[in-house]
Design a protein around this motif. Structure first.
Motif, short mmCIF file in Angstrom:
data_model
loop_
_atom_site.label_atom_id
_atom_site.label_comp_id
_atom_site.label_asym_id
_atom_site.label_seq_id
_atom_site.Cartn_x
_atom_site.Cartn_y
_atom_site.Cartn_z
N GLN A 1 -11.35 -0.66 -2.53
CA GLN A 1 -10.55 0.51 -2.14
C GLN A 1 -11.13 1.08 -0.86
OE1 GLN A 1 -8.96 3.01 -5.27
NE2 GLN A 1 -9.68 4.84 -4.21
N ARG B 1 -5.63 -0.54 -1.35
CA ARG B 1 -6.44 -1.36 -2.25
C ARG B 1 -6.17 -2.84 -2.02
NH1 ARG B 1 -6.44 1.19 -8.37
NH2 ARG B 1 -7.61 3.10 -7.90
N CYS C 1 0.86 -1.18 0.00
CA CYS C 1 0.00 0.00 0.00
C CYS C 1 0.90 1.23 0.00
CB CYS C 1 -0.92 0.01 1.22
SG CYS C 1 -1.98 1.48 1.35
N THR D 1 -4.98 5.72 1.45
CA THR D 1 -5.89 4.96 0.59
C THR D 1 -5.20 3.68 0.16
OG1 THR D 1 -6.94 6.99 -0.22
CG2 THR D 1 -7.25 4.99 -1.53
#
Length: 381
Positions: A170, A110, A95, A108
């Motif tokens: 996400q 995923r 990440c 953020t």
């Protein structure tokens, strides 16, 4: 569909997160249609005899299937040929994080699922119920983060061998800043305020003021080292917490320098009151000689002008001023000394006690202004 059982760790130094998930895949195989309305749960060992999608986790560093007490896999067959295949997986996924606003940052991350060998002409990936296909995100309790929101996406991965279907989960993680406020921000602010106590101590108390200045500087250094030890040294981000600690260190160091300037100015003022001796007296004598010479030169020049006005011709050879004038390099030397003394007198503090008086007001006001700009920038921009 996905069931996020837990996210055990989020590492800023390695820039990854570790999650335990239950991955449920559902597809229809016409060869497995049978009569009736029942469904059968099959032994996990029969998965070797069935066709299953070759799903893998994109950007996974380490992954494994749970095998206690048996392999955590489920195969359920329905009469219309639909197969439900469930797996329990623990995976560590990369990440990419932007730590420039640490610890007031929002990351953020995923979790991406993709077909390894079958392209979009062979298989199609879809979320069964959109965002509702992901469960367990609301129940997550993380040590430093809070899940702000999450959403699902359907995408394609274009590679040299073809275009492959991809499913994306996400989610945004907001760091809880309260812990860092209590651990770092409040102590550093109090240390800056402690350094201001020296402004209320007289200039003659050298041990007291020096002790406060050195102690606060060393304490700020310890805080700065402690804040950086939580992250890897290979992480070269200039973080928001580093900026604040740097600001506090500058104010603490500035308070120590302020006392050095005030004490030095006070000692110089005391020395100026004493009768001049040594090089100082010689310089004063030279300055007097320069002044006398200038007066004589100006007097002779004015005397010449007066004689010329009365039409009396006097040859310049009859007047010898060589004893009263100075050489060119000596004049330049004295002019430079005059300039230097003027510059030094310009920066000389006439009343050293006023330094503490102004510092009592300027240091807190400037620190408050910097704090307003700091928090406004990192919280709203």
């Amino acid at each position: 569909s996905l069931d996020i059982a837990s996210i055990s760790s989020i590492s800023e130094s390695d820039m990854d997160f570790t999650a335990t998930i239950c991955l449920r895949q559902r597809w229809t195989d016409p060869r497995l249609v049978f009569h009736g309305n029942q469904s059968f749960t099959l032994d996990a060992r029969l998965v070797e005899l069935l066709w299953v999608p070759d799903t893998y986790i994109v950007e996974s560093k380490r992954s494994f299937l749970h095998e206690v007490t048996v392999g955590n896999r489920l195969i359920r067959l329905f009469s219309n040929g639909t197969i439900l295949y469930a797996l329990r997986i623990t995976t560590t996924v990369a990440c990419n994080m932007d730590l420039s606003k640490y610890p007031m940052d929002t990351q953020t991350c995923r979790l991406q699922l993709e077909s390894w060998g079958y392209d979009e002409n062979d298989v199609t990936f879809t979320w069964l119920r959109g965002n509702d296909s992901v469960q367990g995100m609301e129940r997550l309790r993380l040590s430093q983060y809070t899940v702000e929101r999450y959403y699902t996406l359907v995408s394609k991965s274009h590679q040299e061998t073809g275009s492959y279907p991809r499913l994306i989960l996400q989610f945004e993680l907001r760091r809880n800043v309260l812990y860092f406020i209590l651990e770092t921000y409040v102590p550093s602010t109090l240390l800056v305020m402690l350094s201001w106590v020296s402004f209320w101590i007289t200039l003659d108390s050298v041990p007291a003021r020096t002790c406060i200045g050195v102690t606060t500087v060393l304490s700020m250094t310890t805080l700065m080292i402690g804040s950086r030890s939580s992250l890897s040294k290979t992480n070269c981000f200039i973080k928001a917490i580093d900026v604040y600690l740097g600001i506090c260190f500058s104010f603490v160091f500035g308070a120590l320098v302020e006392y050095a300037v005030a004490h030095y100015s006070s000692s110089q003022k005391c020395a100026a009151k004493a009768p001049p001796e040594g090089p100082a007296s010689e310089l004063a004598k030279e300055m007097e000689e320069v002044n006398i010479t200038n007066i004589l030169n100006s007097s002779i020049a004015s005397y010449k002008r007066k004689i010329s006005f009365t039409s009396i011709e006097i040859s310049s050879d009859n007047i010898n001023c060589s004893d009263l004038t100075m050489k060119t390099h000596e004049k330049i030397k004295f002019v430079l000394r005059n300039k230097m003394h003027r510059i030094i007198s310009y920066f000389t503090i006439q009343n050293p006690s006023n330094v503490d008086h102004y510092s009592k007001l300027l240091f807190p006001l400037f620190f408050m202004l910097v704090n307003v700009l700091y928090w406004a920038y990192y919280l709203y921009f």
